[in-house]
Motif scaffolding. Structure first.
Motif: not given
Length: 235
Positions: A1-16, A37-40, A187-195
């Motif tokens: 299963m593929l989990v892709e995570i879009w995040s920014d290094i300057g985002c404090p909630w991204c680390f949490i 897989r970490w996405r920019s 994004v989990l398997d391009r089916k589910y998105g969690i914000s």
């Protein structure tokens, strides 16, 4: 299963969010079969390479937020970070453009694979929020790369040019095409998105559900057509 995570290094909630997701993943029975897989992503592409001022000054002067509101918000985020073992130090934080740091993550993945890219991502977040380092500095980035097993001279050479610029921009464009307007976004398997940096149990439920749906057995369809047996016993 593929989990892709879009995040920014300057985002404090991204680390949490990273910590909460990893806690859920560590308890997931199929964790060894999950690829992360970490996405920019960039929250503020217009930010100069280095902003001469504090995080409070940046958010109040550049973003137009009330300084008292910013201070309260940062205190809240610091408390949330402490809850997952992070030691945020906004007073020491160097406000910097994150684009070059994202390029380093892509370089690490290209040279050493996903685990090294994840290690670089972790180190960048820690350097920014906990250690007061300037993540736009090529020297800082070369040091982070070296700690992850990359050749520091190679890191400096690559970052001095434009390599992996297209990769970062492609991640950002793909995220926007998927509807990402804020980070972290999972994004989990391009089916589910969690914000957002959701509680650990939300990630646990999503992992379980996504895994179950992606591993459902095929449902038989009644047909009168002929077929051949795979064991060669006849057709």
């Amino acid at each position: 299963m593929l989990v892709e995570i879009w995040s920014d290094i300057g985002c404090p909630w991204c680390f949490i969010g990273k910590r909460r997701f990893e806690a859920a993943l560590s308890r997931f029975e199929h964790a060894p079969e999950v690829e992360v897989r970490w996405r920019s992503y960039q929250l503020d592409p217009s930010l100069p390479e280095r902003f001469e001022g504090s995080e409070v000054e940046y958010l109040s002067k550049v973003k137009g937020m009330d300084p008292a509101q910013v201070s309260g918000m940062l205190q809240h985020v610091t408390e949330q970070a402490a809850g997952v073992g992070l030691d945020y130090r906004f007073g020491d934080l160097k406000v910097a453009n994150t684009f070059t740091a994202h390029r380093l993550i892509h370089l690490a993945r290209d040279l050493r694979g996903a685990q090294t890219a994840a290690a670089v991502k972790e180190a960048l977040l820690a350097a920014h929020f906990e250690q007061g380092q300037d993540i736009s500095s090529h020297d800082v980035l070369a040091g982070i790369g070296a700690d992850a097993g990359l050749d520091p001279d190679t890191v400096r050479e690559v970052l001095s040019g434009t390599e992996y610029t297209d990769s970062v921009n492609a991640d950002i464009a793909e995220g926007r095409a998927l509807g990402v307007s804020g980070v972290p976004f999972f994004v989990l398997d391009r089916k589910y998105g969690i914000s957002g940096a959701q509680p650990e149990e939300v990630f646990s439920q999503a992992l379980t559900q996504a895994w179950a749906e992606s591993h459902q057995p095929l449902q038989p369809v009644v047909s009168e057509g002929g077929a051949c047996a795979v064991d060669g016993s006849g057709c």
